[in-house]
Design an enzyme around this catalytic site. Structure first.
Site, PDB file in Angstrom:
ATOM      1  CD1 TRP A   1      41.992  34.499  40.112  1.00 56.23           C
ATOM      2  CD2 TRP A   1      43.186  36.556  40.763  1.00 56.23           C
ATOM      3  NE1 TRP A   1      42.878  35.125  39.170  1.00 56.23           N
ATOM      4  CE2 TRP A   1      43.485  36.137  39.477  1.00 56.23           C
ATOM      5  CE3 TRP A   1      43.572  37.470  41.285  1.00 56.23           C
ATOM      6  CZ2 TRP A   1      44.617  37.035  38.777  1.00 56.23           C
ATOM      7  CZ3 TRP A   1      44.778  38.236  40.736  1.00 56.23           C
ATOM      8  CH2 TRP A   1      45.166  37.983  39.639  1.00 56.23           C
TER       9      TRP A   1
ATOM     10  CG  ASP B   1      37.730  39.336  43.052  1.00 51.87           C
ATOM     11  OD1 ASP B   1      37.193  40.081  41.767  1.00 51.87           O
ATOM     12  OD2 ASP B   1      38.928  39.156  43.008  1.00 51.87           O
TER      13      ASP B   1
ATOM     14  CE  LYS C   1      40.242  39.483  35.403  1.00 49.75           C
ATOM     15  NZ  LYS C   1      41.531  38.552  34.423  1.00 49.75           N
TER      16      LYS C   1
END
Lengths: 360, 360
Positions: A102, A172, A196
């Site tokens: 990511w 993030d 999530k």
């Protein structure tokens, strides 16, 4: 099949009582005669739902008044562009920490807009750890520093908050937001895809310090300028109304559970069940450095990869699903976000033990 | 309160049987043990849901194979930027037809990226009609022509398809997609926010001719390049899974209803009930030119605006809600998209007659 234990990395399990409430009021929300999905976003019913969701999130995370909370779309992938487009503010480069897939995606996108200084990388050991801050090469002139406190694929979590002085810190938090208390005032901007720990896919939450707004790059689309949404309470255009409603139900559920301190304790206990077992056997292996073991995503491999398929098949028969590791790394991964009950983790370990006994 | 007749311009009413199905399988989709909201977008269950939704949309609209169908986020407002960023393809200007507030927003955003040639405008008569094509000043070198075949605020609909020769035709069909058959092959690109005729807010559908892809402006974010999504079957990142599922249920419902030809007949009959009554009285007034009267959004005013509040209050007591006109024009507006049954329109007219009798 009855409800399963769903270890998906995202979209991920939601609390059963949240789903049941959504079901019960799906066709007719609190007697108003329509579904939340049918409400005008400018009507008083939905305005109330959105305001309550924001208020509950502010309370849970102790977000100060000089931070804006934005309900956006496009996921973390769109934030990879929106962060540099909005936060460069006349500067030519930004700092990025590289701790996994990511981070790499965020870095690749940022390079479209500015020079990127990689302050440190853990690619040398296959992203199995996070470099400590002493190892970072910070640029005091960077527009901001971006990092990913939890990498879902490597299962690497950073539990401390970087110190970047006057350089705004950007995180993030897609995969660990709301899993433990954090000090929002240490951050310039926090973003998180909802799918999530917040709610259904299609909602992205941004928490941003007000003074960072209002200097987008030339040519930034109106919809990609944070200020557009900040100035309109996230109602510049139609927001993803049902996803905001679901997020609001999750926030209420977190408050009933005792808030983020209680969730942290629960998540520590949950992760310990799985890591303790992984440490006790050679049949399975966890590749992550001990101090960075994520409480959200637990990757592990079988000593004998030829058993992977049998492991997954048996797991599914026991109502334990979505355990296959990310296609880029293989093996297994158990994602155990807030909504995964400790009973699910215990059931997984019981199954792993039985599988080891049978095949070890 | 029982279910109401919801005349909201969007998010708007959904078919009751679609909502009931969503409710019945909300916690456990078809016995798989989880909610659609909890499914990995890369798992076989959700991949099947998305593929079926696309196949049904292609069947309903007769979309040829050389057109891509994309499930995106961000609404029409983000398309206002994505269209020029992707379709300028080396050209410096684009044609725009200006028929109302949504046209104006598209034009304003396009000006960030190129010169805009307004081929015609109906602003001279308060956007109450659409200029016929003979009046348009087309630029044969335009990158594309953009128009809005239905303006929700003015209630102006264009029932014919513009002829732009080799210049790609681009349409914002957010408010009339699926309300009648169209010839997709006449268009280069069609886009539509979902929250009127497709499903819940948070999903945007783009139908684009393949040969137009792959030449985005320099600096276009990866997420704003149509090709990113076309090359990944709309799974480059996590799509708005639950909204796609809901759209799929609506597509199935449309097929059960007989498809778009049947919907067109139904929508004509529905709109006629309301317009016929408006034409029969001086108590109410419809400002729209007869040939452009929208089948989706019917604006009307009361001769005596001091009665507006009483009208809305009484309507609500009769289970007729969201009739207030857009804040920019005032008066009333009845949005009667696909999901509004003719019984709802008849109930509205009965109420309007009774109100006229009482106050006329």
């Amino acid at each position: 099949m009855e409800r399963v234990y769903n270890f998906s990395a995202g979209p991920a399990a939601l609390p059963l009582e949240v789903l049941e409430q959504a079901r019960d009021e799906l066709v007719n929300w609190q007697g108003c005669g329509m579904s939340v999905m049918e409400m005008s976003h400018r009507g008083k019913e939905f305005m109330g739902i959105a305001a309550q969701a924001e208020a509950d999130l502010r309370e849970l995370m102790e977000i100060p008044a000089h931070y804006k909370v934005l309900f956006l779309q496009g996921g973390a992938s769109l934030q990879f562009a929106m962060v540099p487009m909005n936060l460069l503010r006349g500067k030519a480069s930004a700092d990025y920490l590289n701790t996994g897939e990511w981070s790499k995606k965020a870095i690749k996108e940022a390079k479209k807009f500015c020079a990127v200084n990689i302050v440190a990388s853990s690619e040398d050991r296959n992203f199995s750890y996070a470099p400590s801050q002493e190892q970072w090469q910070l640029d005091p002139n960077a527009a901001y520093l971006h990092y990913t406190p939890n990498e879902t694929i490597g299962g690497v979590e950073i539990f401390w908050t970087p110190d970047t002085g006057a350089v705004p810190l950007v995180a993030d938090m897609s995969s660990n937001i709301l899993s433990r208390p954090i000090d929002v005032t240490r951050y310039g901007l926090i973003y998180a895809g909802a799918q999530k720990n917040i709610g259904p896919a299609g909602l992205t939450i941004v928490i941003v310090r007000e003074d960072l707004l209002g200097q987008p790059l030339a040519g930034t689309p109106t919809m990609l300028d944070y200020k557009t949404h900040a100035d309109n309470d996230s109602m510049y255009n139609t927001p993803p109304t049902f996803a905001i409603y679901m997020a609001g139900l999750v926030f209420k559920w977190l408050k009933r559970r005792g808030g983020l301190k209680a969730m942290e304790e629960y998540n520590i206990a949950k992760a310990k069940v799985l890591y303790d077992y992984l440490d006790s056997t050679d049949f399975y292996h966890c590749p992550t450095a001990r101090e960075n073991r994520s409480r959200m995503n637990v990757p592990f491999t079988l000593r004998d990869p030829s058993l992977d398929e049998a492991f997954l098949k048996g797991a599914k028969e026991h109502g334990l699903v979505q355990l296959k590791g990310h296609r880029s790394v293989g093996g297994m991964r158990a994602s155990i976000y807030n909504a995964m009950p400790i009973e699910g983790v215990k059931a997984l370990v019981e199954y792993m033990k039985a599988f080891e006994k049978q095949h070890g």
